[in-house]
Design a protein around this motif. Sequence first.
Motif, PDB file in Angstrom:
ATOM      1  N   MET A 141      -1.459  19.861   9.411  1.00 58.43           N
ATOM      2  CA  MET A 141      -1.407  18.902   8.202  1.00 58.43           C
ATOM      3  C   MET A 141      -2.208  17.439   8.259  1.00 58.43           C
ATOM      4  SD  MET A 141       2.033  17.837   6.273  1.00 58.43           S
ATOM      5  CE  MET A 141       2.437  16.438   7.347  1.00 58.43           C
ATOM      6  N   ILE A 142      -2.748  17.036   7.108  1.00 61.26           N
ATOM      7  CA  ILE A 142      -3.374  15.854   7.142  1.00 61.26           C
ATOM      8  C   ILE A 142      -2.370  14.809   6.111  1.00 61.26           C
ATOM      9  CG2 ILE A 142      -5.425  14.517   6.335  1.00 61.26           C
ATOM     10  CD1 ILE A 142      -7.237  17.136   6.779  1.00 61.26           C
ATOM     11  N   GLU A 143      -2.144  13.618   6.503  1.00 59.42           N
ATOM     12  CA  GLU A 143      -1.355  12.841   5.677  1.00 59.42           C
ATOM     13  C   GLU A 143      -1.998  11.480   5.663  1.00 59.42           C
ATOM     14  OE1 GLU A 143       3.342  11.632   4.847  1.00 59.42           O
ATOM     15  OE2 GLU A 143       2.678  12.469   6.812  1.00 59.42           O
ATOM     16  N   ALA A 144      -2.446  10.999   4.259  1.00 58.13           N
ATOM     17  CA  ALA A 144      -2.773   9.505   4.112  1.00 58.13           C
ATOM     18  C   ALA A 144      -1.660   8.647   3.446  1.00 58.13           C
ATOM     19  CB  ALA A 144      -4.019   9.749   3.019  1.00 58.13           C
ATOM     20  N   ARG A 145      -1.528   7.743   3.617  1.00 57.02           N
ATOM     21  CA  ARG A 145      -0.522   6.646   3.232  1.00 57.02           C
ATOM     22  C   ARG A 145      -1.164   5.550   2.658  1.00 57.02           C
ATOM     23  NH1 ARG A 145       4.891   7.627   7.074  1.00 57.02           N
ATOM     24  NH2 ARG A 145       5.157   9.644   6.767  1.00 57.02           N
ATOM     25  N   GLU A 146      -1.283   4.867   1.787  1.00 57.46           N
ATOM     26  CA  GLU A 146      -1.953   3.895   1.003  1.00 57.46           C
ATOM     27  C   GLU A 146      -3.186   3.648   1.948  1.00 57.46           C
ATOM     28  OE1 GLU A 146      -0.827   1.551  -1.232  1.00 57.46           O
ATOM     29  OE2 GLU A 146       0.398   2.937  -1.887  1.00 57.46           O
ATOM     30  N   LEU A 147      -3.961   4.736   1.898  1.00 52.86           N
ATOM     31  CA  LEU A 147      -5.459   4.654   2.683  1.00 52.86           C
ATOM     32  C   LEU A 147      -6.299   3.837   1.816  1.00 52.86           C
ATOM     33  CD1 LEU A 147      -7.121   5.631   5.240  1.00 52.86           C
ATOM     34  CD2 LEU A 147      -7.649   7.570   3.575  1.00 52.86           C
ATOM     35  N   THR A 148      -7.147   2.835   2.326  1.00 50.23           N
ATOM     36  CA  THR A 148      -7.928   1.940   1.580  1.00 50.23           C
ATOM     37  C   THR A 148      -8.849   1.626   2.484  1.00 50.23           C
ATOM     38  OG1 THR A 148      -6.008   0.890   0.174  1.00 50.23           O
ATOM     39  CG2 THR A 148      -8.037  -0.299   0.539  1.00 50.23           C
ATOM     40  N   LYS A 149     -10.214   1.574   1.761  1.00 53.74           N
ATOM     41  CA  LYS A 149     -11.394   1.159   2.428  1.00 53.74           C
ATOM     42  C   LYS A 149     -12.243   0.425   1.885  1.00 53.74           C
ATOM     43  CE  LYS A 149     -14.590   1.052   5.751  1.00 53.74           C
ATOM     44  NZ  LYS A 149     -14.322   0.305   7.009  1.00 53.74           N
ATOM     45  N   ARG A 150     -12.311  -0.835   2.030  1.00 56.21           N
ATOM     46  CA  ARG A 150     -13.309  -1.967   1.317  1.00 56.21           C
ATOM     47  C   ARG A 150     -14.587  -2.265   1.969  1.00 56.21           C
ATOM     48  NH1 ARG A 150      -7.944  -4.051   0.748  1.00 56.21           N
ATOM     49  NH2 ARG A 150      -7.166  -4.001  -1.106  1.00 56.21           N
ATOM     50  N   TYR A 151     -15.432  -2.527   0.890  1.00 56.98           N
ATOM     51  CA  TYR A 151     -16.965  -3.037   1.601  1.00 56.98           C
ATOM     52  C   TYR A 151     -17.078  -4.291   0.986  1.00 56.98           C
ATOM     53  CZ  TYR A 151     -17.437   1.876   3.536  1.00 56.98           C
ATOM     54  OH  TYR A 151     -17.366   2.931   4.364  1.00 56.98           O
ATOM     55  N   GLY A 152     -16.836  -5.326   1.729  1.00 55.04           N
ATOM     56  CA  GLY A 152     -16.866  -6.681   0.961  1.00 55.04           C
ATOM     57  C   GLY A 152     -15.840  -6.502  -0.039  1.00 55.04           C
TER      58      GLY A 152
END
Length: 303
Positions: free
Chosen positions: A1-12
């Motif tokens: 199983m794959i689980e994401a929680r509040e997953l965020t990625k910013r570039y600048g």
Amino acid sequence: MIEARELTKRYGHKAAVSGLDFRVEPGRVTGFLGPNGAGKSTTMRMILGLDLPSSGSVTVNGRRYQGMVWPLYEIGALLDARAVHPGRSAYNHLHSLAAANGIPRSRVDVVLEQVGLTAVARKRVGGFSLGMSQRLGIAGALLGDPGILLFDEPVNGLDPDGILWIRTLMRSLAAEGRTVLVSSHLMSEMALTADHLLVIGEGRLLADMSLDELIARDATDRVEVRAVDHHRLAGELRTLGGEVTLEPDGTLLVVGVDSATIGELAAAQGHVLHQLRDVTSSLEEAYFRLTEDSVVYRAPVPA
């Protein structure tokens, strides 16, 4: 199983992925949809530890992928079919992956046969077509016989026979109880392959539901009618309260009046009908309704 929680990625200052919460469950094919630039590839890269989240987390079977000792036994992935040294043969490429992950050499022959590349196993990858490269990438994903599989646009470059093959393969892998996540821009193919859908736009989650639920949400029942005197029929249908759209070829698209009522009206008023059929909503229509405000790269419509 794959689980994401509040997953965020910013570039600048730009958020490529913003606060994603989802679970990809075993035993079904989960389609991962969204416009170009929506954040699909970035999300997949974070699942595999190729990009690190700015905040939030994503785990594979409850652990971060980066800490796994033999990762190909846990998760197999195809992100870029061309990410192979062109001077290597298909066999040597897979053998090097197997050796680095403690996988028996015998698995190389098994997966080459599984993807249909046995006959070209000793040929250099640089001479492969895109479809052959896709098959080799899928072989690499299957090498460790993992319980989780990620495919990013796996049908690119495949011929119709290859598309049918990969569709059948993904569904069979899910039927074995594996977790399968696949991204694609081909709505018709996703409609035939996926059981569940994740849809994102501008880095945010727009939908997390079954294929049938997404199609049914906000769906509009329509009837398609072709008649000899379509103008007169359109007026009579509007009198009944129907919303009628006249297509350039004379076809009427009717909302608000069912096909049985239209047939009875046509019989009573002496209309000659060439066509009368119910039109069901498609995944493509549901997808466009959902993502129409999230398209980043939109070209002008030709005049």
